[in-house]
Scaffold this motif. Structure first.
Motif, PDB file in Angstrom:
ATOM      1  N   LEU A 233       0.846  -1.187   0.000  1.00 20.17           N
ATOM      2  CA  LEU A 233       0.000   0.000   0.000  1.00 20.17           C
ATOM      3  C   LEU A 233       0.886   1.243   0.000  1.00 20.17           C
ATOM      4  CD1 LEU A 233      -2.619  -1.188   2.619  1.00 20.17           C
ATOM      5  CD2 LEU A 233      -2.897  -1.062   0.146  1.00 20.17           C
ATOM      6  N   ASP A 234       0.647   2.119  -0.960  1.00 18.37           N
ATOM      7  CA  ASP A 234       1.362   3.389  -1.047  1.00 18.37           C
ATOM      8  C   ASP A 234       0.631   4.347  -0.106  1.00 18.37           C
ATOM      9  OD1 ASP A 234       2.289   5.954  -1.732  1.00 18.37           O
ATOM     10  OD2 ASP A 234       2.639   5.362  -3.817  1.00 18.37           O
ATOM     11  N   THR A 235       1.142   4.484   1.104  1.00 16.56           N
ATOM     12  CA  THR A 235       0.443   5.275   2.125  1.00 16.56           C
ATOM     13  C   THR A 235       0.506   6.773   1.844  1.00 16.56           C
ATOM     14  OG1 THR A 235       2.402   5.249   3.541  1.00 16.56           O
ATOM     15  CG2 THR A 235       0.742   3.537   3.915  1.00 16.56           C
ATOM     16  N   ALA A 236       1.479   7.226   1.072  1.00 16.54           N
ATOM     17  CA  ALA A 236       1.566   8.652   0.739  1.00 16.54           C
ATOM     18  C   ALA A 236       0.466   9.060  -0.235  1.00 16.54           C
ATOM     19  CB  ALA A 236       2.934   8.979   0.142  1.00 16.54           C
TER      20      ALA A 236
ATOM     21  N   GLY B 218       9.633   6.389   4.025  1.00 12.50           N
ATOM     22  CA  GLY B 218       9.456   5.436   5.101  1.00 12.50           C
ATOM     23  C   GLY B 218       8.693   4.215   4.653  1.00 12.50           C
ATOM     24  N   TYR B 219       8.818   3.144   5.432  1.00 11.77           N
ATOM     25  CA  TYR B 219       8.058   1.930   5.170  1.00 11.77           C
ATOM     26  C   TYR B 219       7.864   1.180   6.482  1.00 11.77           C
ATOM     27  CZ  TYR B 219      12.536  -0.609   5.180  1.00 11.77           C
ATOM     28  OH  TYR B 219      13.752  -1.131   5.516  1.00 11.77           O
TER      29      TYR B 219
ATOM     30  N   GLY C  47       6.840   9.161 -10.906  1.00 15.11           N
ATOM     31  CA  GLY C  47       7.412  10.503 -10.904  1.00 15.11           C
ATOM     32  C   GLY C  47       7.732  11.044  -9.523  1.00 15.11           C
ATOM     33  N   VAL C  48       8.102  10.161  -8.622  1.00 19.66           N
ATOM     34  CA  VAL C  48       8.409  10.550  -7.244  1.00 19.66           C
ATOM     35  C   VAL C  48       9.839  10.130  -6.927  1.00 19.66           C
ATOM     36  CG1 VAL C  48       7.841  10.108  -4.817  1.00 19.66           C
ATOM     37  CG2 VAL C  48       6.009  10.336  -6.493  1.00 19.66           C
ATOM     38  N   LYS C  49      10.556  10.983  -6.217  1.00 22.20           N
ATOM     39  CA  LYS C  49      11.892  10.614  -5.772  1.00 22.20           C
ATOM     40  C   LYS C  49      11.768   9.986  -4.391  1.00 22.20           C
ATOM     41  CE  LYS C  49      16.549  12.253  -5.161  1.00 22.20           C
ATOM     42  NZ  LYS C  49      17.514  13.300  -5.405  1.00 22.20           N
ATOM     43  N   GLY C  50      12.198   8.741  -4.292  1.00 23.66           N
ATOM     44  CA  GLY C  50      12.131   8.030  -3.023  1.00 23.66           C
ATOM     45  C   GLY C  50      13.484   7.964  -2.349  1.00 23.66           C
ATOM     46  N   PHE C  51      13.473   7.806  -1.047  1.00 19.27           N
ATOM     47  CA  PHE C  51      14.698   7.719  -0.267  1.00 19.27           C
ATOM     48  C   PHE C  51      15.253   6.286  -0.249  1.00 19.27           C
ATOM     49  CE2 PHE C  51      16.824   7.306   3.943  1.00 19.27           C
ATOM     50  CZ  PHE C  51      17.847   8.216   3.734  1.00 19.27           C
ATOM     51  N   TYR C  52      14.364   5.309  -0.263  1.00 20.61           N
ATOM     52  CA  TYR C  52      14.762   3.896  -0.209  1.00 20.61           C
ATOM     53  C   TYR C  52      14.690   3.273  -1.599  1.00 20.61           C
ATOM     54  CZ  TYR C  52      13.969   4.538   4.769  1.00 20.61           C
ATOM     55  OH  TYR C  52      14.014   4.999   6.054  1.00 20.61           O
TER      56      TYR C  52
ATOM     57  N   VAL D 241       2.770 -11.025   4.249  1.00 25.61           N
ATOM     58  CA  VAL D 241       3.773 -10.023   4.605  1.00 25.61           C
ATOM     59  C   VAL D 241       3.448  -8.719   3.878  1.00 25.61           C
ATOM     60  CG1 VAL D 241       6.245  -9.494   4.680  1.00 25.61           C
ATOM     61  CG2 VAL D 241       5.479 -11.864   4.868  1.00 25.61           C
ATOM     62  N   PRO D 242       2.600  -7.869   4.461  1.00 31.85           N
ATOM     63  CA  PRO D 242       2.254  -6.595   3.829  1.00 31.85           C
ATOM     64  C   PRO D 242       3.396  -5.582   3.945  1.00 31.85           C
ATOM     65  CG  PRO D 242       0.607  -7.267   5.453  1.00 31.85           C
ATOM     66  CD  PRO D 242       1.813  -8.122   5.652  1.00 31.85           C
ATOM     67  N   LEU D 243       3.376  -4.611   3.037  1.00 29.30           N
ATOM     68  CA  LEU D 243       4.350  -3.526   3.062  1.00 29.30           C
ATOM     69  C   LEU D 243       3.595  -2.209   2.926  1.00 29.30           C
ATOM     70  CD1 LEU D 243       7.326  -2.524   3.000  1.00 29.30           C
ATOM     71  CD2 LEU D 243       7.208  -2.756   0.494  1.00 29.30           C
TER      72      LEU D 243
END
Length: 172
Positions: A68-71, A165-166, A134-139, A157-159
């Motif tokens: 799930l993309d929480t953002a 963050g994750y 089109g998003v810059k991620g940290f991880y 095993v959800p993410l």
């Protein structure tokens, strides 16, 4: 879904009924259940066939995930994943690859089974996912390492994922 009522007497004509219950895609696995019932007018008996077609494995893979993309508040579809198992020398070797579907779901271990006490790693390619939206991620990737104690159980095993963050947990 229409169902024709069939009485206990065998008629002299052919009755044929097909019911498709559902098609489900879990990662690269597609499952379709179909029930066919036919009465043959010459042999005067009923033939019942239950067909399950899938690309390997069981109806519900023993290991599933849901990203799930929480953002953005939506499922993380199209995320490449790799399932690995730790060998005796401590290194991980690849077992299967998959991609989350549009609902962010995926399943593994359709052609093999869990090993009791084994340590597994589920790798998520988050870098390509974030680039695709089109998003810059940290991880650039997420690795979730877990142990299977009881191979007869289902493991989920959800993410929960955002660019900075994750979180993960053992689901049901």
């Amino acid at each position: 879904m229409g169902i024709e009522k069939m009485d206990s007497k065998l008629n002299t004509h052919v009755k044929y009924l097909t019911i498709v219950h559902r098609s489900i895609t879990l990662g690269t696995q597609t499952v379709e259940a179909q029930v066919s019932i036919m009465r043959n007018m010459h042999l005067r008996f009923m033939v019942v066939a239950f067909v399950i077609t899938m690309s390997g494995g069981t109806v519900v893979p023993p290991l599933t995930t849901h990203v799930l993309d929480t953002a953005r508040g939506i499922p993380g579809g199209g995320i490449n994943m790799v399932l690995m198992i730790r060998s005796g020398n401590g290194e991980f070797r690849e077992i299967e690859r998959g991609t989350t579907n549009n609902d962010g779901r995926g399943g593994f271990l359709t052609s093999s089974s869990f090993q009791a006490g084994a340590v597994y790693k589920l790798f998520f390619d988050t870098d390509n996912y974030f680039k695709s939206i089109g998003v810059k991620g940290f991880y650039p990737f997420v690795e979730v390492v877990f142990r299977i104690d009881d191979p007869s159980q289902h493991y989920h095993v959800p993410l929960l994922l955002s660019p900075y963050g994750y979180s993960t947990y053992r689901g049901s």
